[in-house]
Design an enzyme around this catalytic site. Structure first.
Site, PDB file in Angstrom:
ATOM      1  N   ASP A  44       0.147   0.340   1.534  1.00 46.23           N
ATOM      2  CA  ASP A  44       1.505  -0.175   1.428  1.00 46.23           C
ATOM      3  C   ASP A  44       2.194   0.663   0.350  1.00 46.23           C
ATOM      4  OD1 ASP A  44       3.837  -1.607   1.615  1.00 46.23           O
ATOM      5  OD2 ASP A  44       2.867  -3.574   1.601  1.00 46.23           O
TER       6      ASP A  44
HETATM    7  C1  BGC Z   1       6.187  -3.865   2.418  1.00 41.29           C
HETATM    8  C2  BGC Z   1       5.763  -3.274   3.740  1.00 41.29           C
HETATM    9  C3  BGC Z   1       6.765  -2.228   4.168  1.00 41.29           C
HETATM   10  C4  BGC Z   1       6.860  -1.163   3.074  1.00 41.29           C
HETATM   11  C5  BGC Z   1       7.812  -0.032   3.400  1.00 41.29           C
HETATM   12  C6  BGC Z   1       6.478  -2.792   1.373  1.00 41.29           C
HETATM   13  O1  BGC Z   1       7.077  -3.339   0.254  1.00 41.29           O
HETATM   14  O2  BGC Z   1       5.171  -4.729   1.945  1.00 41.29           O
HETATM   15  O3  BGC Z   1       5.667  -4.293   4.715  1.00 41.29           O
HETATM   16  O4  BGC Z   1       6.372  -1.661   5.387  1.00 41.29           O
HETATM   17  O5  BGC Z   1       7.325  -1.794   1.890  1.00 41.29           O
HETATM   18  O6  BGC Z   1       9.122  -0.460   3.406  1.00 41.29           O
END
Ligand code: BGC
Length: 735
Positions: free
Chosen positions: A281
């Site tokens: 993530d």
């Molecule tokens: C979230 C993800 C997301 C990523 C990119 C993170 O903060 O947990 O679900 O895909 O950001 O935007």
């Protein structure tokens, strides 16, 4: 869908026509693969098996080129290798539509004009349709639009379990049940991936709350992990053949999920045989060596501070990793495995092939799918004396009240926002459907910016003067509501909406309450008084049309809850046991297997609205349950009839729950193991068959490190919700 994909790939004429027709497809010149000059290398030969092509390409890459594949080079991409024709790989959110382009090195919108996308209803809405065909259609829209926007990996779906109703991202989640999440997740992924785009299922495996998500350590026992939190991911890998998995921010048993040796190396890649890539993530990587050896394949993220391309060379899996491989501190085979995992999805998505599906963006068909999902997702929670549907011919005026009647909900808030071409609000939808026939007034009633009692007074006056008042209440994506990064602080409606609804009801007893929110809300004392309540979710680009059609009877509601609505937050397991938000950095999953309805059933707690609940404008009768053994590869099928006994066409979700008598390890009172959505004309009756395989009867036995279906008696319960069982019988499972 597969046929369409095949036809397009093999018919240049059709493809050409589609490309001509789609002015919206937006490949940028620098992203197109440029094959190397000279003799055609094996990896470009489409007749060769994928694994051979992968190995051939890998064998041609330098150390630096390999390293470039395992970390980001901008907010949402990894670097190209032009020499070999490997294009820049574009990644994007998200679950409800392809996010607007940001970056490249900051979160600021990039200012493109071709990055609009269809805003689909939230995943909590998709879940509430209980319609696996719609999940496939939803994924297909996301896949097509990803391609048209030139994305290679789309960061969706989310199949994490809705463990606490105050989780800030609960509206992005399908629901609280692993079986339901698995069924919808699998179809969503298949829909996406049929378009030459990789889905990235997330967040493996946890992220059940936003509070402390970056560091919190999840402490749960093996059975809970295997039976509750892993099954949707297992199905994504084994059934949908998902090409990418995103590790959660959280830790499991002390190790970060994104490179948790047990989760990633042993279970995901080992036991389940996952051949694709594991991505972190954003900003979820904290150390080079652990990440490299723990199974992380691509480091993505957010660096605080420097906002330029050089930041990405400071990533753990960039220069540091390169040095470690160069000095043999980490073997080349570790890097090679990661690169193979990156290349496989590229070949699967035909990135190197002459024909790659072009996708399509913002089409009328996509909007129609969005509307259908919205229509099938709305859950009728209460409908005394057939207050709904409203009959235009018996009315002259409607007062629409509430900020959510006019608020736009598509944009902003992290990865779940979409730059939509337009948004049909509830008020738009109502005005467009009945505005010509009824006097429709609007009154805000409350404001998120001020405590203005005049707003309440004006709404009350409007309600008094109208035949019917429709209060569009709920939450929004402000901090501590339905928003990433923060959980809600309680389950109540904000901005004095409980008092507003009460006063509106006192002024006009024909008050209909519509909730625009994720699940669940703790409803005020007005619930006992108002005649009708409808959970409308965040319902996408056409949501207002869907809502109006339900309110005025053009569509019969058929959504069912995927999360238990407690009477009070303290009734929910994580809160009853005081485990939320964790103690000294650790989150103890003390409720064990008793998540959601499993807890309410086991503890005999009356929920406000149970899991699986949802009313219709018609009525259904269940009859004739019988068990048919060994049908189509199943252990047994439960067969029964459903009849529409009312006067309107409608759809019923028949839910099947299993309870084992005398198991050797304790099990929840009932568990969802099958469901089907059936569409019936008035008076029509259909025979429904729900197959059950061995796994439907099984629990995970840690002592045997495997799933065990014990011989014995199982109660099979079938009905319209987890608390509305209409048919039940005992099935004896032979060894
Ligand atoms: C979230 C993800 C997301 C990523 C990119 C993170 O903060 O947990 O679900 O895909 O950001 O935007």
């Amino acid at each position: 869908m597969k046929f369409v994909a095949y036809t397009l790939r093999h018919s240049p004429v059709v493809l050409g026509l589609i490309l001509l027709g789609l002015g919206t497809a937006c490949l940028r010149a620098e992203d197109k693969p440029v094959p190397p000059v000279g003799q055609t290398p094996l990896y470009l030969d489409t007749n060769q098996p994928v694994e051979k092509r992968v190995n051939d390409l890998l064998g041609r890459m330098t150390l630096e080129e390999k390293i470039a594949q395992v970390h980001a080079d901008s907010k949402f991409s990894t670097a190209a290798v032009p020499r070999l024709g490997i294009p820049r790989r574009w990644i994007d959110d998200g679950p409800h539509g392809v996010r607007e382009d940001v970056g490249p090195y900051s979160w600021n919108a990039s200012g493109h004009t071709d990055d609009y996308a269809t805003w689909m209803p939230a995943l909590s809405a998709l879940g509430s349709t209980w319609n696996v065909d719609l999940a496939m259609a939803f994924g297909d829209v996301i896949g097509q639009e990803s391609r048209a926007r030139n994305k290679d990996i789309i960061l969706a779906p989310i199949v994490d379990i809705a463990r606490t109703p105050i989780c800030g991202r609960i509206y992005e989640y399908l629901g609280e049940d692993p079986y339901l999440n698995a069924r919808l997740g699998v179809n969503y992924i298949e829909g996406v991936q049929s378009n030459d785009v990789a889905a990235c299922v997330k967040h493996f495996a946890g992220n059940n709350q936003e509070e402390g998500r970056g560091t919190i350590n999840m402490d749960m026992d093996e059975r809970v992990l295997r039976e509750i939190y892993l099954p949707p991911f297992e199905a994504a890998v084994k059934e949908a053949h998902v090409w990418a998995v995103m590790g959660a921010y959280t830790k499991l048993r002390g190790e970060y999920c994104a490179y948790n040796d047990y989760l990633i190396n042993k279970i995901l890649k080992g036991e389940w045989g996952f051949p694709g890539l594991v991505m972190s993530d954003w900003g979820g990587t904290h150390s080079m060596r652990e990440a490299a050896l723990g199974g992380l394949d691509v480091e993505m993220g957010t660096l605080v501070g420097s906002e330029d391309q050089s930041a990405y060379t400071n990533f753990f899996l960039a220069t540091q990793f390169l040095d470690a491989v160069r000095t043999n501190a980490i073997p080349m085979s570790v890097l090679d495995d990661k690169v193979r995992r990156s290349l496989r999805p590229m070949f699967a998505a035909h990135i190197f092939d002459p024909m790659r599906l072009p996708g399509a963006l913002n089409t009328p068909e996509h909007r129609a799918t969005a509307q259908r999902v919205a229509e099938e997702s709305m859950v009728l929670l209460k409908n005394d004396h057939q207050a709904l549907p409203l009959n235009v011919s018996n009315l002259t005026s409607v007062a629409v009240i509430g900020e959510n009647a006019v608020r736009h909900n598509a944009a902003g808030f992290f990865g779940a926002g979409v730059k939509t071409m337009y948004e049909v609000t509830p008020l738009d939808g109502i005005e467009q459907l009945v505005g010509g026939r009824l006097n429709v007034t609007y009154s805000a009633g409350y404001s998120r910016f001020s405590n203005d009692s005049n707003l309440v007074e004006r709404a009350v006056t409007a309600a008094r003067q109208a035949d019917v008042a429709i209060v569009v209440a709920g939450l929004n994506h402000s901090r501590h509501q339905d928003d990433e990064g923060w959980d809600r602080t309680d389950l109540r409606l904000p901005y004095g909406q409980d008092e507003l609804i009460q006063k509106v009801f006192e002024a006009n007893p024909r008050t209909i309450v519509v909730l625009v929110s994720g699940p669940a809300i703790e409803l005020g004392s007005w619930l006992a008084q108002v005649p009708a309540v409808l959970q409308a979710h965040y319902s996408g680009i056409e949501g207002g049309h869907a809502l109006a059609r339900i309110l005025f009877g053009e569509v019969n509601p058929s959504g069912k809850l995927t999360v238990t609505y407690p009477k009070q937050l303290q009734d929910s397991p994580a809160h009853a046991l005081g485990t939320y938000p964790g103690t000294n950095g650790t989150l103890f999953y003390k409720e064990g297997l008793l998540v959601g309805y499993r807890w309410f059933d086991a503890k005999n707690i009356e929920p406000e609205f149970p899991f699986g609940f949802g009313l219709s404008y018609t009525t259904f009768e269940y009859s004739n349950l019988k068990f048919v053994p060994h049908q189509g590869g199943s252990v047994v099928s439960a067969e029964f009839d459903i009849a529409n006994t009312g006067l309107r066409a409608g759809a019923e979700v028949a839910e099947l729950y299993i309870h084992q008598d005398n198991p050797s390890l304790s099990r929840p009172p009932k568990e969802l193991k099958g469901f089907k959505k059936i569409f019936l004309q008035p008076g029509e009756k259909k025979t429904v068959s729900i197959p059950l395989d061995q796994r439907a009867f099984a629990f995970y036995d840690p002592a045997k490190a495997g799933w065990v279906a014990e011989a014995g008696d199982y109660k099979i319960e079938i009905g319209g919700s987890s608390r509305d069982i209409r048919l039940a019988d005992t099935f004896h499972l032979q060894q």
